[in-house]
Design a protein around this motif. Structure first.
Motif, PDB file in Angstrom:
ATOM      1  N   TYR A  25     -17.312  35.660 -34.435  1.00 19.94           N
ATOM      2  CA  TYR A  25     -16.269  34.597 -34.113  1.00 19.94           C
ATOM      3  C   TYR A  25     -16.866  33.236 -34.957  1.00 19.94           C
ATOM      4  O   TYR A  25     -15.954  32.658 -35.115  1.00 19.94           O
ATOM      5  N   VAL A  26     -18.040  33.096 -35.203  1.00 23.65           N
ATOM      6  CA  VAL A  26     -18.592  32.063 -35.780  1.00 23.65           C
ATOM      7  C   VAL A  26     -18.735  32.097 -37.345  1.00 23.65           C
ATOM      8  O   VAL A  26     -18.084  31.340 -38.216  1.00 23.65           O
ATOM      9  N   SER A  27     -19.585  33.234 -37.680  1.00 21.29           N
ATOM     10  CA  SER A  27     -19.595  33.422 -38.975  1.00 21.29           C
ATOM     11  C   SER A  27     -18.359  33.887 -39.950  1.00 21.29           C
ATOM     12  O   SER A  27     -18.096  33.201 -40.880  1.00 21.29           O
ATOM     13  N   ALA A  28     -17.550  34.505 -39.227  1.00 22.23           N
ATOM     14  CA  ALA A  28     -16.388  35.125 -39.767  1.00 22.23           C
ATOM     15  C   ALA A  28     -15.128  34.390 -39.527  1.00 22.23           C
ATOM     16  O   ALA A  28     -14.500  33.712 -40.623  1.00 22.23           O
ATOM     17  N   LEU A  29     -15.056  34.122 -38.370  1.00 24.40           N
ATOM     18  CA  LEU A  29     -13.465  33.467 -38.115  1.00 24.40           C
ATOM     19  C   LEU A  29     -13.874  32.037 -38.071  1.00 24.40           C
ATOM     20  O   LEU A  29     -12.648  31.120 -38.079  1.00 24.40           O
ATOM     21  N   GLY A  30     -14.933  31.470 -38.106  1.00 22.98           N
ATOM     22  CA  GLY A  30     -15.094  29.878 -38.058  1.00 22.98           C
ATOM     23  C   GLY A  30     -14.914  29.167 -36.909  1.00 22.98           C
ATOM     24  O   GLY A  30     -14.764  27.928 -36.864  1.00 22.98           O
ATOM     25  N   PHE A  31     -15.132  29.944 -35.639  1.00 22.69           N
ATOM     26  CA  PHE A  31     -15.012  29.151 -34.360  1.00 22.69           C
ATOM     27  C   PHE A  31     -16.154  28.400 -34.356  1.00 22.69           C
ATOM     28  O   PHE A  31     -17.347  28.615 -35.124  1.00 22.69           O
ATOM     29  N   VAL A  32     -16.405  26.994 -33.552  1.00 18.09           N
ATOM     30  CA  VAL A  32     -17.347  26.121 -33.643  1.00 18.09           C
ATOM     31  C   VAL A  32     -17.987  26.536 -32.310  1.00 18.09           C
ATOM     32  O   VAL A  32     -17.674  26.727 -31.184  1.00 18.09           O
ATOM     33  N   GLU A  33     -19.302  26.613 -32.425  1.00 19.62           N
ATOM     34  CA  GLU A  33     -20.210  26.847 -31.593  1.00 19.62           C
ATOM     35  C   GLU A  33     -20.828  25.596 -30.900  1.00 19.62           C
ATOM     36  O   GLU A  33     -21.625  25.150 -31.505  1.00 19.62           O
ATOM     37  N   GLY A  38     -29.267  32.364 -23.417  1.00 16.54           N
ATOM     38  CA  GLY A  38     -29.431  33.804 -23.369  1.00 16.54           C
ATOM     39  C   GLY A  38     -28.363  34.681 -22.724  1.00 16.54           C
ATOM     40  O   GLY A  38     -28.409  35.943 -23.117  1.00 16.54           O
ATOM     41  N   GLU A  39     -27.393  33.995 -22.403  1.00 15.98           N
ATOM     42  CA  GLU A  39     -26.155  34.631 -21.460  1.00 15.98           C
ATOM     43  C   GLU A  39     -25.110  34.578 -21.850  1.00 15.98           C
ATOM     44  O   GLU A  39     -24.072  35.031 -21.640  1.00 15.98           O
ATOM     45  N   HIS A  40     -24.740  33.413 -22.559  1.00 17.07           N
ATOM     46  CA  HIS A  40     -23.382  32.878 -22.840  1.00 17.07           C
ATOM     47  C   HIS A  40     -23.377  32.176 -24.651  1.00 17.07           C
ATOM     48  O   HIS A  40     -24.396  31.808 -24.973  1.00 17.07           O
ATOM     49  N   ILE A  41     -22.423  32.197 -25.005  1.00 15.42           N
ATOM     50  CA  ILE A  41     -22.106  31.554 -26.076  1.00 15.42           C
ATOM     51  C   ILE A  41     -20.734  30.782 -25.971  1.00 15.42           C
ATOM     52  O   ILE A  41     -19.581  31.125 -25.273  1.00 15.42           O
ATOM     53  N   TYR A  42     -20.616  29.359 -25.909  1.00 19.63           N
ATOM     54  CA  TYR A  42     -19.478  28.562 -25.906  1.00 19.63           C
ATOM     55  C   TYR A  42     -18.822  28.207 -27.080  1.00 19.63           C
ATOM     56  O   TYR A  42     -19.524  27.385 -27.872  1.00 19.63           O
ATOM     57  N   GLY A  45     -12.387  25.108 -30.798  1.00 23.13           N
ATOM     58  CA  GLY A  45     -11.692  24.910 -32.402  1.00 23.13           C
ATOM     59  C   GLY A  45     -12.015  23.703 -32.498  1.00 23.13           C
ATOM     60  O   GLY A  45     -12.595  22.750 -31.998  1.00 23.13           O
ATOM     61  N   LEU A  46     -11.710  23.382 -33.764  1.00 23.95           N
ATOM     62  CA  LEU A  46     -11.991  22.240 -34.911  1.00 23.95           C
ATOM     63  C   LEU A  46     -11.394  20.758 -34.058  1.00 23.95           C
ATOM     64  O   LEU A  46     -12.197  19.777 -34.093  1.00 23.95           O
ATOM     65  N   GLU A  47     -10.403  20.990 -33.443  1.00 28.59           N
ATOM     66  CA  GLU A  47      -9.573  19.687 -33.164  1.00 28.59           C
ATOM     67  C   GLU A  47      -9.893  19.394 -31.629  1.00 28.59           C
ATOM     68  O   GLU A  47      -9.630  18.470 -31.116  1.00 28.59           O
ATOM     69  N   GLU A  48     -10.681  20.443 -30.962  1.00 24.53           N
ATOM     70  CA  GLU A  48     -10.833  20.231 -29.465  1.00 24.53           C
ATOM     71  C   GLU A  48     -11.978  19.143 -29.087  1.00 24.53           C
ATOM     72  O   GLU A  48     -12.963  19.424 -29.750  1.00 24.53           O
ATOM     73  N   HIS A  49     -11.611  18.471 -28.186  1.00 30.27           N
ATOM     74  CA  HIS A  49     -12.843  17.694 -27.589  1.00 30.27           C
ATOM     75  C   HIS A  49     -13.391  18.030 -26.359  1.00 30.27           C
ATOM     76  O   HIS A  49     -14.493  17.473 -26.001  1.00 30.27           O
ATOM     77  N   ASN A  50     -12.674  18.963 -25.770  1.00 28.97           N
ATOM     78  CA  ASN A  50     -13.308  19.645 -24.533  1.00 28.97           C
ATOM     79  C   ASN A  50     -14.502  20.539 -24.936  1.00 28.97           C
ATOM     80  O   ASN A  50     -14.397  21.043 -26.051  1.00 28.97           O
ATOM     81  N   HIS A  51     -15.642  20.802 -24.240  1.00 30.68           N
ATOM     82  CA  HIS A  51     -16.844  21.376 -24.536  1.00 30.68           C
ATOM     83  C   HIS A  51     -16.513  22.873 -25.017  1.00 30.68           C
ATOM     84  O   HIS A  51     -17.225  23.501 -26.052  1.00 30.68           O
ATOM     85  N   HIS A  52     -15.380  23.640 -24.402  1.00 29.52           N
ATOM     86  CA  HIS A  52     -15.307  24.897 -24.877  1.00 29.52           C
ATOM     87  C   HIS A  52     -14.012  25.341 -24.569  1.00 29.52           C
ATOM     88  O   HIS A  52     -13.159  24.810 -23.888  1.00 29.52           O
ATOM     89  N   CYS A  53     -13.405  26.609 -25.381  1.00 32.43           N
ATOM     90  CA  CYS A  53     -11.983  26.973 -24.959  1.00 32.43           C
ATOM     91  C   CYS A  53     -12.459  28.534 -24.624  1.00 32.43           C
ATOM     92  O   CYS A  53     -11.517  29.276 -24.016  1.00 32.43           O
ATOM     93  N   TYR A  54     -13.626  29.209 -25.244  1.00 31.08           N
ATOM     94  CA  TYR A  54     -13.720  30.462 -25.020  1.00 31.08           C
ATOM     95  C   TYR A  54     -15.074  30.840 -24.749  1.00 31.08           C
ATOM     96  O   TYR A  54     -16.076  30.387 -25.532  1.00 31.08           O
ATOM     97  N   VAL A  55     -15.379  31.479 -23.744  1.00 29.40           N
ATOM     98  CA  VAL A  55     -16.924  31.721 -23.498  1.00 29.40           C
ATOM     99  C   VAL A  55     -17.022  33.370 -23.583  1.00 29.40           C
ATOM    100  O   VAL A  55     -16.486  33.945 -22.968  1.00 29.40           O
ATOM    101  N   LEU A  56     -18.103  33.535 -24.358  1.00 26.30           N
ATOM    102  CA  LEU A  56     -18.593  34.977 -24.607  1.00 26.30           C
ATOM    103  C   LEU A  56     -19.592  35.090 -23.561  1.00 26.30           C
ATOM    104  O   LEU A  56     -20.815  34.354 -23.630  1.00 26.30           O
ATOM    105  N   LYS A  57     -19.777  36.097 -22.525  1.00 29.18           N
ATOM    106  CA  LYS A  57     -20.557  36.289 -21.630  1.00 29.18           C
ATOM    107  C   LYS A  57     -21.242  37.561 -21.652  1.00 29.18           C
ATOM    108  O   LYS A  57     -20.714  38.877 -21.910  1.00 29.18           O
ATOM    109  N   LYS A  58     -22.664  37.500 -22.027  1.00 31.03           N
ATOM    110  CA  LYS A  58     -23.479  39.096 -22.119  1.00 31.03           C
ATOM    111  C   LYS A  58     -23.184  39.631 -20.817  1.00 31.03           C
ATOM    112  O   LYS A  58     -23.366  39.278 -19.632  1.00 31.03           O
ATOM    113  N   ALA A  59     -22.776  41.117 -20.894  1.00 30.95           N
ATOM    114  CA  ALA A  59     -22.574  42.051 -19.748  1.00 30.95           C
ATOM    115  C   ALA A  59     -22.814  43.305 -20.507  1.00 30.95           C
ATOM    116  O   ALA A  59     -22.770  43.746 -21.672  1.00 30.95           O
ATOM    117  N   ASP A  60     -22.862  44.412 -19.770  1.00 28.09           N
ATOM    118  CA  ASP A  60     -22.890  45.858 -19.972  1.00 28.09           C
ATOM    119  C   ASP A  60     -21.433  46.383 -20.086  1.00 28.09           C
ATOM    120  O   ASP A  60     -21.440  47.529 -20.802  1.00 28.09           O
TER     121      ASP A  60
END
Length: 329
Positions: A25-33, A38-42, A45-60
């Motif tokens: 998501y970050v290195s290839a697609l260019g999403f902003v981290e 240890g459990e999430h990546i927030y 997008g480049l124009e967004e002022h809110n903290h995040h729009c897509y949360v990746l949550k570690k799970a099995d």
């Protein structure tokens, strides 16, 4: 309506390997981290002022915790709670601070059992819109929409329009039944789409890019980084929505759409556009076929209380793929 839903605003999805997800998501697609632990990546997008729009949550295991909509004010949350409870649908409050960077949040289910959340407040950050020095990959600008497989498209369509105040922009019809629906709150083609299939399941989250050249550019980036097999469908142009698109599968199979070039739906006299199910230009304006995986594979939703997979039902209209007839001149 006694409430004002603004737009599709965030999704929370499971991934099994945060490092692999970050590379994609970050290195290839260019999403902003924005932030990670240890459990999430927030991500945002480049124009967004809110903290995040897509949360990746570690799970099995794969799963989607909720599709999030931003509302105008805290009062809207109370009105929405009343609506869902009056329909016999369970609600759950997550107080401010329960979820990182989030204000008070209402979680509930729609009429077909899909987990939703509504919030008015999220932490803000400095936008990167004019930080052209950090643009990379797809140069993703913002979250745009959710698309879900549901067993009864017409029931979902009617619930969101009649009870939640969504507006129809385009729909697919055959034999007098709605097979797919595109509805919106913000004045573009859709915040939410429904397609006929076993569900409810999340088909994809769509993200807006600046232009079609950004889609072509990210295809080159994906190829150069060894992610060519992540491309499931496209690049191409939809008949529905007119958008230029690219569908990708992340390392855990979650599907995302990179999307650009739809149109304004502000005017109250705009008439929804009807498409026939068998129109070959409906899904792809250029007429080429769609892989079976795109029709049948999707990510399960998770229960808002125990995180177990939400039970699914077979499509009431059955399993019918569009039948396209090639025409040669």
């Amino acid at each position: 309506m006694a409430f004002n839903i603004l737009r599709a605003a965030r999704a929370v999805v499971n991934v099994t390997d945060l490092d692999a997800a970050r590379d994609f998501y970050v290195s290839a697609l260019g999403f902003v981290e924005t932030e990670s632990d240890g459990e999430h990546i927030y991500l945002r997008g480049l124009e967004e002022h809110n903290h995040h729009c897509y949360v990746l949550k570690k799970a099995d295991k794969p799963g989607v915790h909720a599709l999030g909509y931003k509302v105008y004010s805290e009062a809207d949350l109370e009105a929405l709670s009343y609506l869902f409870e009056s329909k016999g649908l369970e609600t759950k409050w997550l107080e401010k601070g329960t979820q990182h960077a989030m204000g008070r949040t209402l979680r509930t289910y729609d009429s077909l059992g899909m987990p939703l959340e509504f919030f008015a407040e999220m932490d803000t950050v400095e936008r990167s819109l004019q930080r052209y020095d950090v643009y990379k990959g797809s140069r993703m600008q913002r979250i745009d929409h959710f698309n879900c497989l549901v067993p009864d498209v017409e029931a979902a369509h009617n619930f969101y329009i009649n009870k939640l105040g969504f507006v129809s922009s385009e729909y697919t019809e055959a034999d007098g039944h709605i097979w797919a629906s595109w509805i919106h709150r913000k004045p573009t083609v859709h915040d939410q789409a429904f397609m006929n299939g076993e569900g409810p399941k999340l088909h994809h989250v769509g993200f807006t890019l600046n232009d079609s050249s950004s889609i072509l550019h990210v295809c080159d980036v994906l190829g150069s980084l060894g992610y060519g097999d992540a491309i499931e469908r496209g690049p191409g142009r939809h008949g529905l929505s007119n958008a230029f698109f690219l569908y990708l599968r992340d390392p855990d199979g979650n599907r995302v759409e990179l999307y650009t070039g739809d149109y304004l739906t502000t005017d109250p006299d705009f008439k929804p556009i009807r498409w026939d199910l068998d129109d070959p230009q409906r899904g792809t304006f250029w007429g080429h076929n769609v892989p079976d995986s795109w029709f049948y594979e999707a990510t399960p939703f998770l229960d808002i209380y125990d995180n177990e997979q939400v039970k699914t039902q077979a499509a009431v209209l059955g399993d019918r793929k569009a039948q396209f007839t090639k025409k040669y001149v």
